[in-house]
Design a protein around this motif. Structure first.
Motif, PDB file in Angstrom:
ATOM      1  N   LEU A  32      41.632 -34.712  13.602  1.00  0.00           N
ATOM      2  CA  LEU A  32      41.174 -33.551  14.361  1.00  0.00           C
ATOM      3  C   LEU A  32      41.301 -33.778  15.863  1.00  0.00           C
ATOM      4  N   VAL A  33      40.751 -34.894  16.318  1.00  0.00           N
ATOM      5  CA  VAL A  33      40.789 -35.173  17.757  1.00  0.00           C
ATOM      6  C   VAL A  33      42.228 -35.358  18.232  1.00  0.00           C
ATOM      7  N   GLY A  34      43.011 -36.144  17.484  1.00  0.00           N
ATOM      8  CA  GLY A  34      44.402 -36.351  17.871  1.00  0.00           C
ATOM      9  C   GLY A  34      45.202 -35.066  17.876  1.00  0.00           C
ATOM     10  N   GLY A  35      44.988 -34.213  16.876  1.00  0.00           N
ATOM     11  CA  GLY A  35      45.716 -32.953  16.830  1.00  0.00           C
ATOM     12  C   GLY A  35      45.357 -32.036  17.979  1.00  0.00           C
ATOM     13  N   VAL A  36      44.070 -31.928  18.288  1.00  0.00           N
ATOM     14  CA  VAL A  36      43.646 -31.065  19.392  1.00  0.00           C
ATOM     15  C   VAL A  36      44.175 -31.599  20.725  1.00  0.00           C
ATOM     16  N   VAL A  37      44.190 -32.923  20.895  1.00  0.00           N
ATOM     17  CA  VAL A  37      44.705 -33.503  22.136  1.00  0.00           C
ATOM     18  C   VAL A  37      46.203 -33.226  22.290  1.00  0.00           C
ATOM     19  N   VAL A  38      46.957 -33.333  21.201  1.00  0.00           N
ATOM     20  CA  VAL A  38      48.392 -33.045  21.264  1.00  0.00           C
ATOM     21  C   VAL A  38      48.627 -31.577  21.631  1.00  0.00           C
ATOM     22  N   ILE A  39      47.875 -30.676  21.016  1.00  0.00           N
ATOM     23  CA  ILE A  39      48.003 -29.258  21.357  1.00  0.00           C
ATOM     24  C   ILE A  39      47.617 -29.026  22.818  1.00  0.00           C
ATOM     25  N   GLY A  40      46.559 -29.693  23.261  1.00  0.00           N
ATOM     26  CA  GLY A  40      46.159 -29.555  24.658  1.00  0.00           C
ATOM     27  C   GLY A  40      47.213 -30.053  25.624  1.00  0.00           C
ATOM     28  N   LEU A  41      47.902 -31.131  25.262  1.00  0.00           N
ATOM     29  CA  LEU A  41      48.999 -31.633  26.092  1.00  0.00           C
ATOM     30  C   LEU A  41      50.118 -30.598  26.211  1.00  0.00           C
ATOM     31  N   LEU A  42      50.470 -29.989  25.082  1.00  0.00           N
ATOM     32  CA  LEU A  42      51.529 -28.978  25.098  1.00  0.00           C
ATOM     33  C   LEU A  42      51.125 -27.766  25.930  1.00  0.00           C
ATOM     34  N   VAL A  43      49.891 -27.308  25.748  1.00  0.00           N
ATOM     35  CA  VAL A  43      49.425 -26.134  26.495  1.00  0.00           C
ATOM     36  C   VAL A  43      49.408 -26.430  27.991  1.00  0.00           C
ATOM     37  N   ASP A  44      48.908 -27.601  28.369  1.00  0.00           N
ATOM     38  CA  ASP A  44      48.847 -27.960  29.781  1.00  0.00           C
ATOM     39  C   ASP A  44      50.256 -28.103  30.368  1.00  0.00           C
ATOM     40  N   ALA A  45      51.175 -28.692  29.593  1.00  0.00           N
ATOM     41  CA  ALA A  45      52.543 -28.861  30.085  1.00  0.00           C
ATOM     42  C   ALA A  45      53.212 -27.508  30.318  1.00  0.00           C
ATOM     43  N   LEU A  46      53.037 -26.586  29.386  1.00  0.00           N
ATOM     44  CA  LEU A  46      53.684 -25.278  29.518  1.00  0.00           C
ATOM     45  C   LEU A  46      53.035 -24.428  30.611  1.00  0.00           C
ATOM     46  N   ALA A  47      51.707 -24.367  30.593  1.00  0.00           N
ATOM     47  CA  ALA A  47      51.004 -23.454  31.494  1.00  0.00           C
ATOM     48  C   ALA A  47      50.889 -23.990  32.910  1.00  0.00           C
TER      49      ALA A  47
ATOM     50  N   THR B  90      52.243 -27.397  34.215  1.00  0.00           N
ATOM     51  CA  THR B  90      53.394 -28.124  34.753  1.00  0.00           C
ATOM     52  C   THR B  90      54.604 -27.218  34.941  1.00  0.00           C
ATOM     53  N   PHE B  91      54.915 -26.409  33.912  1.00  0.00           N
ATOM     54  CA  PHE B  91      56.088 -25.536  33.980  1.00  0.00           C
ATOM     55  C   PHE B  91      55.755 -24.108  34.408  1.00  0.00           C
ATOM     56  N   ARG B  92      54.453 -23.804  34.607  1.00  0.00           N
ATOM     57  CA  ARG B  92      54.020 -22.481  35.042  1.00  0.00           C
ATOM     58  C   ARG B  92      54.494 -21.383  34.095  1.00  0.00           C
ATOM     59  N   ARG B  93      54.367 -21.612  32.791  1.00  0.00           N
ATOM     60  CA  ARG B  93      54.751 -20.632  31.769  1.00  0.00           C
ATOM     61  C   ARG B  93      53.582 -20.488  30.795  1.00  0.00           C
ATOM     62  N   ALA B  94      52.628 -19.662  31.146  1.00  0.00           N
ATOM     63  CA  ALA B  94      51.422 -19.537  30.325  1.00  0.00           C
ATOM     64  C   ALA B  94      51.670 -18.772  29.039  1.00  0.00           C
ATOM     65  N   ALA B  95      52.580 -17.811  29.048  1.00  0.00           N
ATOM     66  CA  ALA B  95      52.815 -17.009  27.840  1.00  0.00           C
ATOM     67  C   ALA B  95      53.307 -17.858  26.669  1.00  0.00           C
ATOM     68  N   PRO B  96      54.328 -18.727  26.833  1.00  0.00           N
ATOM     69  CA  PRO B  96      54.732 -19.579  25.696  1.00  0.00           C
ATOM     70  C   PRO B  96      53.659 -20.572  25.258  1.00  0.00           C
ATOM     71  N   ALA B  97      52.682 -20.841  26.114  1.00  0.00           N
ATOM     72  CA  ALA B  97      51.603 -21.748  25.725  1.00  0.00           C
ATOM     73  C   ALA B  97      50.759 -21.172  24.597  1.00  0.00           C
ATOM     74  N   GLY B  98      50.911 -19.874  24.338  1.00  0.00           N
ATOM     75  CA  GLY B  98      50.194 -19.291  23.210  1.00  0.00           C
ATOM     76  C   GLY B  98      50.707 -19.760  21.862  1.00  0.00           C
ATOM     77  N   LEU B  99      51.937 -20.258  21.800  1.00  0.00           N
ATOM     78  CA  LEU B  99      52.482 -20.722  20.524  1.00  0.00           C
ATOM     79  C   LEU B  99      51.734 -21.951  19.994  1.00  0.00           C
ATOM     80  N   PRO B 100      51.508 -23.007  20.803  1.00  0.00           N
ATOM     81  CA  PRO B 100      50.675 -24.107  20.292  1.00  0.00           C
ATOM     82  C   PRO B 100      49.265 -23.668  19.914  1.00  0.00           C
ATOM     83  N   LEU B 101      48.691 -22.753  20.690  1.00  0.00           N
ATOM     84  CA  LEU B 101      47.357 -22.254  20.346  1.00  0.00           C
ATOM     85  C   LEU B 101      47.377 -21.498  19.029  1.00  0.00           C
ATOM     86  N   LEU B 102      48.433 -20.715  18.806  1.00  0.00           N
ATOM     87  CA  LEU B 102      48.560 -19.998  17.539  1.00  0.00           C
ATOM     88  C   LEU B 102      48.730 -20.970  16.379  1.00  0.00           C
TER      89      LEU B 102
END
Length: 324
Positions: free
Chosen positions: A122-137, A139-151
């Motif tokens: 659980l913790v590892g999975g949430v951290v990986v998703i959080g890394l992806l969301v932070d990188a997209l939203a 680092t790359f300033r693309r918040a809309a695609p960050a919804g895919l990891p959240l979905l």
């Protein structure tokens, strides 16, 4: 607060709000605090590195390293080098712990106990998703695609919960994504300058245009659109045929007067019995009505295991025909 800092905070909050759908799967749900702490360390590391090195790669590398060190210290401390750095023993132990967690997921019914293996997943999975969301939203300033990891995170929770998470968790996850989009929108508007207010324009005294004050109409409009979209997502399943057992009505219910065809499905009786015996509380699964005066000899049978193949008992193969 700067726009990038606001995006970082929104990414952290959106990930945890989407992870809320996982809370009913495990009891006690104290793992969410561990995940929030590790995500805060990862987000903080990214913020510090971005201040020093504006390039994208150093921030991503620093966040991945911090996440790895934090998970090692939490779950493989005794096997790690200096209780922090992952070595061969720590990697082997973590892999074995992950395998044990996967076995526990298949062994226990929902809600499962908070074993060490399940907590790591659980913790590892949430951290990986959080890394992806932070990188997209961020680092790359693309918040809309960050919804895919959240979905993906919400979909996993909905699937493991047996057909759909509760409406409260859906609203929470949706609100987190809208919060992320709102933070990005405010950041983009701030880069344009005072477009909606700062220019010298003709207007009535006291109004936003006339006084040069900023107008927050885009922000209010975005909030209204988001609220309407979430409301439609909750209400539409009631109006469409075939979706009456959607998010708010989990399952099709046990009562009905027939009408309409359906799918005849069978279950492995041993697996079903195993899951039922591991439930932690009593549940009503069936109601029946009879006009018999003596019910002492009545019983209900799902299937008969009448064939033995040398290894296990199985039921006879029964031809399935259309039922009126």
């Amino acid at each position: 607060m700067s726009g990038r800092a606001r995006l970082t905070l929104a990414s952290w909050a959106a990930t945890l709000m989407a992870a809320g759908a996982l809370l009913p799967l495990v009891k006690p749900a104290t793992w969410i605090f561990t995940a929030a702490f590790v995500l805060a360390l990862v987000s903080g590391a990214g913020t510090l590195v971005r201040r020093v090195a504006p390039a994208r790669s150093p921030a991503l590398l620093a966040q991945a390293v911090v996440a790895l060190l934090a998970l090692t210290a939490l779950f493989a401390r005794e096997q790690a080098v200096l209780w922090l750095f992952p070595g061969p023993r720590a990697v082997t132990y973590a892999a074995e712990l992950f395998r044990t967690g996967a076995e526990d997921v298949g062994r226990y019914a929902v809600p499962a106990p908070d074993t060490e293996g399940i907590r790591l997943m659980l913790v590892g999975g949430v951290v990986v998703i959080g890394l992806l969301v932070d990188a997209l939203a961020v680092t790359f300033r693309r918040a809309a695609p960050a919804g895919l990891p959240l979905l993906a995170l919400y979909s996993v929770a909905a699937g493991l919960s047996g057909g759909g998470a509760g409406w409260l968790w859906f609203l929470l996850a949706g609100a987190g994504y809208l919060l992320l989009l709102l933070a990005e929108g405010r950041d983009r508007l701030s880069q344009w300058g005072r477009v909606f207010g700062g220019a010298q324009r003709t207007g009535r005294p006291g109004t936003a245009v006339g006084s040069g004050g900023p107008s927050f109409a885009p922000v209010r409009t975005g909030r209204r659109i988001g609220a309407v979209a979430m409301g439609v997502a909750l209400v539409v399943p009631f109006a469409l045929p075939g979706l009456s057992g959607g998010l708010l009505l989990n399952g099709g219910g046990g009562e009905g007067s027939g009408g309409g065809g359906g799918t005849i499905s069978t279950v492995n009786p041993l697996v079903s019995l195993q899951d039922d015996l591991r439930q932690q509380e009593d549940r009503e699964v069936l109601r029946y009505r009879t006009n018999a005066t003596d019910t002492s000899g009545m019983y209900l049978r799902l299937v008969a295991l009448d064939q033995f193949d040398g290894l296990s008992w199985k039921s006879s193969v029964r031809p399935v025909v259309d039922v009126p």
